[in-house]
Design an enzyme around this catalytic site. Sequence first.
Site, PDB file in Angstrom:
ATOM      1  N   HIS A  58     -13.097 -36.804  46.431  1.00 23.81           N
ATOM      2  CA  HIS A  58     -12.863 -35.914  47.563  1.00 23.81           C
ATOM      3  C   HIS A  58     -11.644 -36.303  48.409  1.00 23.81           C
ATOM      4  CE1 HIS A  58     -13.607 -32.881  50.490  1.00 23.81           C
ATOM      5  NE2 HIS A  58     -13.644 -33.781  51.464  1.00 23.81           N
TER       6      HIS A  58
ATOM      7  N   ASN B 299     -17.214 -35.326  52.461  1.00 26.05           N
ATOM      8  CA  ASN B 299     -17.799 -35.812  53.715  1.00 26.05           C
ATOM      9  C   ASN B 299     -18.721 -34.788  54.361  1.00 26.05           C
ATOM     10  OD1 ASN B 299     -15.071 -34.684  53.961  1.00 26.05           O
ATOM     11  ND2 ASN B 299     -15.431 -34.804  56.174  1.00 26.05           N
TER      12      ASN B 299
ATOM     13  N   TYR C  64     -20.067 -26.521  54.761  1.00 23.71           N
ATOM     14  CA  TYR C  64     -19.735 -26.781  56.171  1.00 23.71           C
ATOM     15  C   TYR C  64     -20.884 -26.401  57.108  1.00 23.71           C
ATOM     16  CZ  TYR C  64     -15.028 -28.065  54.855  1.00 23.71           C
ATOM     17  OH  TYR C  64     -13.953 -28.704  54.306  1.00 23.71           O
TER      18      TYR C  64
ATOM     19  N   HIS D 279     -10.301 -32.436  50.761  1.00 26.98           N
ATOM     20  CA  HIS D 279     -10.345 -33.061  52.082  1.00 26.98           C
ATOM     21  C   HIS D 279      -9.239 -32.588  53.013  1.00 26.98           C
ATOM     22  CE1 HIS D 279     -12.122 -35.782  54.850  1.00 26.98           C
ATOM     23  NE2 HIS D 279     -11.207 -36.717  54.801  1.00 26.98           N
ATOM     24  N   VAL D 280      -7.997 -32.582  52.558  1.00 26.14           N
ATOM     25  CA  VAL D 280      -6.878 -32.096  53.367  1.00 26.14           C
ATOM     26  C   VAL D 280      -6.728 -30.604  53.098  1.00 26.14           C
ATOM     27  CG1 VAL D 280      -4.416 -32.283  53.792  1.00 26.14           C
ATOM     28  CG2 VAL D 280      -5.751 -34.335  53.294  1.00 26.14           C
ATOM     29  N   HIS D 281      -6.744 -29.803  54.158  1.00 28.50           N
ATOM     30  CA  HIS D 281      -6.813 -28.350  53.996  1.00 28.50           C
ATOM     31  C   HIS D 281      -5.431 -27.749  53.799  1.00 28.50           C
ATOM     32  CE1 HIS D 281     -10.751 -28.818  56.422  1.00 28.50           C
ATOM     33  NE2 HIS D 281     -10.859 -29.240  55.185  1.00 28.50           N
TER      34      HIS D 281
ATOM     35  N   HIS E  64      -5.842 -36.564  57.938  1.00 29.06           N
ATOM     36  CA  HIS E  64      -6.554 -37.481  57.028  1.00 29.06           C
ATOM     37  C   HIS E  64      -5.614 -38.424  56.282  1.00 29.06           C
ATOM     38  CE1 HIS E  64     -10.097 -35.180  57.857  1.00 29.06           C
ATOM     39  NE2 HIS E  64      -9.690 -34.116  57.203  1.00 29.06           N
TER      40      HIS E  64
ATOM     41  N   ASP F 107     -13.097 -27.716  49.345  1.00 28.09           N
ATOM     42  CA  ASP F 107     -13.256 -27.474  50.777  1.00 28.09           C
ATOM     43  C   ASP F 107     -13.436 -25.989  51.074  1.00 28.09           C
ATOM     44  OD1 ASP F 107     -11.657 -29.925  50.163  1.00 28.09           O
ATOM     45  OD2 ASP F 107     -11.977 -30.295  52.280  1.00 28.09           O
TER      46      ASP F 107
ATOM     47  N   ASP G 130     -16.834 -30.801  49.723  1.00 28.54           N
ATOM     48  CA  ASP G 130     -16.922 -30.031  50.970  1.00 28.54           C
ATOM     49  C   ASP G 130     -17.288 -28.588  50.646  1.00 28.54           C
ATOM     50  OD1 ASP G 130     -16.487 -32.272  52.428  1.00 28.54           O
ATOM     51  OD2 ASP G 130     -14.560 -31.649  53.269  1.00 28.54           O
TER      52      ASP G 130
HETATM   53 FE   LIG Z   1     -13.452 -33.407  53.586  1.00 30.99          FE
END
Ligand SMILES: [Fe+2]
Length: 455
Positions: free
Chosen positions: A309, A224, A190, A346-348, A319, A159, A187
């Site tokens: 991901h 995503n 962006y 996915h989870v930041h 998420h 990410d 990711d």
């Molecule tokens: Fe993501």
Amino acid sequence: MEFITVVFHLLLHTVGLCSGGSTSQYVRKAEPAIDIPLELFPQPSGYNAPEQVHITQGDLVGRGVIISWVTPVERHPNVVTYWEDGKQDEKHKTHSITTSYRYYNYSSGYIHHATIKKLNYDTLYFYELGKQNVTRRFSFTTPPKVGPDVPYTFGIMGDLGQTYASKQTLDHYVSNPKGQAVLMVGDLSYADHYPFHDNRRWDSWGRFIEKSAAYQPWIWTAGNHELDFAPEIEEYTPFKPYMHRYHVPYRASQSTSPLWYSIKRASAYIIVLSSYSAYGKYTPQYKWLKQELPKVNRAETPWLIVLVHSPWYNSNNYHFMEGESMRVMYEPWLVQNKVDLVLAGHVHSYERSERISNVQYNITDGLSTPIKDASAPVYITIGDGGNIEGMADSFIDPQPSYSAYREASFGHATLEIKNRTHAYYTWHRNQDSDVVAADSIWFYNRYWYPNEESS
Ligand SMILES: [Fe+2]
């Protein structure tokens, strides 16, 4: 009374008695998660200069490399010149396949992918792109021959985006001398954060990562933010910019899609899955993974690592449980096959699980709580690259027993495989110097040494 309750609760937290795991109270002073302006990602100088150079593994075993770059104005030169260290008089050339695409009102440059195969193992190579006064030179080192006790160190990022925090993550990783290849858990740019998914942000991201990705392979996973599915602007093809720009050697593992594939590298077998492609029974991804897992020979590649991901185990409110349906489908296979690690983004935030499984549950037996399982992978969520969406700093409280360590900071990790039994894993938050590991653990191989680890 209420005050006493609060103090007691805080005490429990401080001494980590809540449920076994720990939630770091580290207060970060992070770089802001706002995008670096486009003009600070300049094109390299010179007419039609090759840019956005990045490499990935180009075959199943590490003797191949895919070199990718963009020429902004003309298709030619579409060739890479390369040679082995010390053999400058034996230069080789390989032509690229070239592609380009349109996305809404954006037209890409010429995107080149040159696959070089049958390189020597464990060897430094130089390569050049462009011509005459706009020639650019890079280098990479091939991995050692695949084998059970071959030491090898992977960097891990997810990410990433292109903010000031992203830059801090990438610079931190680049200054860490250990990483030999990057496991990127999805990711990337962006670009879809911008109106009409401004694809110039895909170009700027390619320039941003070049300082690392031109010199060591990045192993790609689709997230995503690679979907770029935007029917409102008549962009109906999922993964269009990503698939044009980031090629992977999927056919080498009999995959029918670049979104899921596997490679062997040194002592590791890496399986990449796609959270955003069909994975239910009878689907191509399902059929591929089912026939792929039995192929893994732990006497050849002891370390079995899965990249995906969307995390299957995580205790962040952001998420939460988005990866659950894929977990239900595939977790039994991963436990049966004694996968060592599952890396997700996915989870930041950052989180590492205990070795747990939840394969006994069906909808009638009530056994829905994960249990300790020596055959299960450790799940690492490392979507903490520092992208424009900011930090996921809301953890579920109290910390579930399956969660071993979690912290809301940006960072990267390295996995130092030492031999068939031991690998040293460290997570480095951006605010620390390279030598500091905010989280560290010796992982024991699930096939050769399935003992319990302690962090
Ligand atoms: Fe993501």
